[in-house]
Write a protein that holds these residues in place. Structure first.
Motif: not given
Length: 99
Positions: A11-26
């Motif tokens: 769960i902690a690993a997923v929470a850390i990765g959420v901001p990276a997912i929020a950045a949309e590319q393309g």
């Protein structure tokens, strides 16, 4: 107890990765308006592919990282863009006009 630690670590690993997912590319969209005084641009997303082909949603308003980004962009232009989430507001970090 060991299983609980593994689950919490996941769960902690997923929470850390959420901001990276929020950045949309393309993402692709249609410029519906530009407000150079407020430093914002309105873009209606264009659906790519056939999934959800019933149409696009309403235009979204984004902050512009630098006003020079919108010098050659006008309402009605198709653009590709990348965004980042800064304090709850989305900011355009890359903007390219399609020909």
């Amino acid at each position: 107890m060991r299983a609980a630690k593994i689950i919490l670590a996941g769960i902690a690993a997923v929470a850390i990765g959420v901001p990276a997912i929020a950045a949309e590319q393309g993402a692709t969209g249609l410029v519906t308006g530009i407000n150079r005084l407020n430093g914002t641009i309105s873009i209606q997303r264009i659906q790519t592919g056939t999934v959800g082909a019933n149409g696009s949603g309403a235009a979204e308003e984004f902050k512009i990282k630098d006003n020079a980004m919108v010098e050659n962009v006008h309402a009605g232009d198709r653009v590709t863009f990348a965004t980042s989430d800064n304090g709850g507001s989305k900011t355009i970090t890359k903007l390219d006009r399609q020909k």
